[in-house]
Write an enzyme that holds these catalytic residues in place. Structure first.
Site, PDB file in Angstrom:
ATOM      1  N   ASP A  17       9.583   8.933  -4.371  1.00  0.00           N
ATOM      2  CA  ASP A  17       8.762   9.622  -3.372  1.00  0.00           C
ATOM      3  C   ASP A  17       9.197  11.074  -3.240  1.00  0.00           C
ATOM      4  O   ASP A  17       9.842  11.460  -2.265  1.00  0.00           O
ATOM      5  CB  ASP A  17       8.858   8.889  -2.026  1.00  0.00           C
ATOM      6  N   LYS A  39       8.841   3.665  -9.498  1.00  0.00           N
ATOM      7  CA  LYS A  39       7.532   3.628  -8.815  1.00  0.00           C
ATOM      8  C   LYS A  39       7.013   5.035  -8.561  1.00  0.00           C
ATOM      9  O   LYS A  39       7.686   5.864  -7.951  1.00  0.00           O
ATOM     10  CB  LYS A  39       7.633   2.885  -7.478  1.00  0.00           C
ATOM     11  N   LYS A  68      -2.998   2.077  -5.525  1.00  0.00           N
ATOM     12  CA  LYS A  68      -3.785   1.420  -4.457  1.00  0.00           C
ATOM     13  C   LYS A  68      -5.285   1.653  -4.648  1.00  0.00           C
ATOM     14  O   LYS A  68      -5.967   2.225  -3.801  1.00  0.00           O
ATOM     15  CB  LYS A  68      -3.342   1.926  -3.085  1.00  0.00           C
ATOM     16  N   ASP A  71     -12.633   0.887  -4.900  1.00  0.00           N
ATOM     17  CA  ASP A  71     -13.877   1.635  -5.119  1.00  0.00           C
ATOM     18  C   ASP A  71     -14.925   0.655  -5.617  1.00  0.00           C
ATOM     19  O   ASP A  71     -14.686  -0.551  -5.623  1.00  0.00           O
ATOM     20  CB  ASP A  71     -13.626   2.764  -6.146  1.00  0.00           C
ATOM     21  N   ARG A 182      16.574  -2.428   3.672  1.00  0.00           N
ATOM     22  CA  ARG A 182      17.725  -1.636   4.133  1.00  0.00           C
ATOM     23  C   ARG A 182      18.955  -2.538   4.128  1.00  0.00           C
ATOM     24  O   ARG A 182      18.873  -3.691   4.578  1.00  0.00           O
ATOM     25  CB  ARG A 182      17.508  -1.114   5.561  1.00  0.00           C
ATOM     26  N   GLN A 191      10.991   3.113   8.840  1.00  0.00           N
ATOM     27  CA  GLN A 191      10.584   1.728   8.633  1.00  0.00           C
ATOM     28  C   GLN A 191      10.889   0.943   9.903  1.00  0.00           C
ATOM     29  O   GLN A 191      11.895   1.218  10.563  1.00  0.00           O
ATOM     30  CB  GLN A 191      11.361   1.105   7.463  1.00  0.00           C
ATOM     31  N   ARG A 212      14.496   5.607  -0.128  1.00  0.00           N
ATOM     32  CA  ARG A 212      15.566   6.472   0.379  1.00  0.00           C
ATOM     33  C   ARG A 212      16.987   5.925   0.311  1.00  0.00           C
ATOM     34  O   ARG A 212      17.910   6.713   0.055  1.00  0.00           O
ATOM     35  CB  ARG A 212      15.200   6.934   1.793  1.00  0.00           C
TER      36      ARG A 212
END
Ligand code: C5P
Length: 238
Positions: A17, A39, A68, A71, A182, A191, A212
């Site tokens: 991310d 990812k 994700k 359509d 975590r 989160q 993270r």
């Protein structure tokens, strides 16, 4: 389908991310082979992430494209076919209805791309669902959409650790990919419904999506190794 033979480190999907591919590359270099899957989500996809996915797949890495998709059928089918060509290993598709799921399955064709259904985003509660005209608790909808995904020929779903146990009992031979992980006693950041790697594995998670706790660690490789050890311990304990 089972992850029994997948090594603990290969069950870690690290969430890249970050806003730029250069940052993603630096992280990938630091991590080396300490994790199994990279990812790439919406933020990075729109910043050169697709080319990076292709490059990583060519180098033999496993890539999780968190696109994700949702359509009309023709678009989902063609987008899935285009993504399959990048060599990505996993792709996410919103599991809202049979038409979307079937279109993704057609688009994958005979490629090795594994399709994962996104059932209900974990930031939505019952009142958000009711706003969409859905009168049902989130967990019931998650279970319904998970079943739809399996019926359509998907390989698994993305589900929180809290949902994993309920799904694991009902869905056999179906991958459960769990974010919101975590380690005990660490910062949960934004989160809310987190589980430890041990609880995720004990609840039936096949793959753990971790951002993270690994990417923001002083030593991401060491952080990944520590989590892999915890996963190994949880598998051993049964
Ligand atoms: O940094 P952290 O471990 O919280 O990152 C979790 C990753 O999993 C992020 O990429 C986030 O988008 C993703 N995710 C999530 N919760 C979901 C689905 C995906 O946190 N329900």
């Amino acid at each position: 389908m089972t992850t029994d033979t997948v090594s603990p480190k290969d069950r870690i999907i690290v969430a890249l991310d970050v806003p730029h591919v250069d940052e993603a590359r630096a992280l990938i270099k630091k991590l080396g082979d300490s994790v199994g899957v990279f990812k790439i989500g919406l933020e990075l996809i729109y910043a050169g992430g697709l080319a990076l996915a292709e490059e990583l797949a060519k180098d033999g890495h496993r890539v999780f494209l968190d696109a994700k998709l949702l359509d009309i059928e023709a678009t989902v089918e063609r987008a899935t076919a285009a993504i399959a060509k990048t060599g990505a290993h996993f792709l996410t598709v919103h599991a809202t209805d049979r038409k979307t799921l079937n279109a993704a399955v057609r688009g994958r064709g005979d490629s090795a791309l594994k399709l994962l259904g996104v059932t209900v985003l974990t930031n939505l509660d019952r009142s958000d669902l009711s706003e969409q005209g859905i009168d049902m608790p989130p967990l019931a909808l998650v279970q319904e959409r998970a079943r739809l995904s399996q019926d359509a020929g998907f390989d698994g779903i993305v589900a929180s650790g809290k949902e994993a146990a309920a799904l694991h009992e009902r869905l056999r031979n179906f991958l459960i990919v769990t974010p919101g992980i975590r380690q005990a006693g660490t910062d949960v950041q934004d989160q809310t419904r987190v589980v430890t790697p041990t609880i995720a594995v004990q609840s039936g998670a096949d793959y753990l999506v971790i951002g993270r706790p690994i990417t923001r660690a002083d030593d991401p490789r060491a952080a990944a190794q520590e989590i892999a050890e915890e996963i190994a311990g949880a598998i051993e304990a049964g």
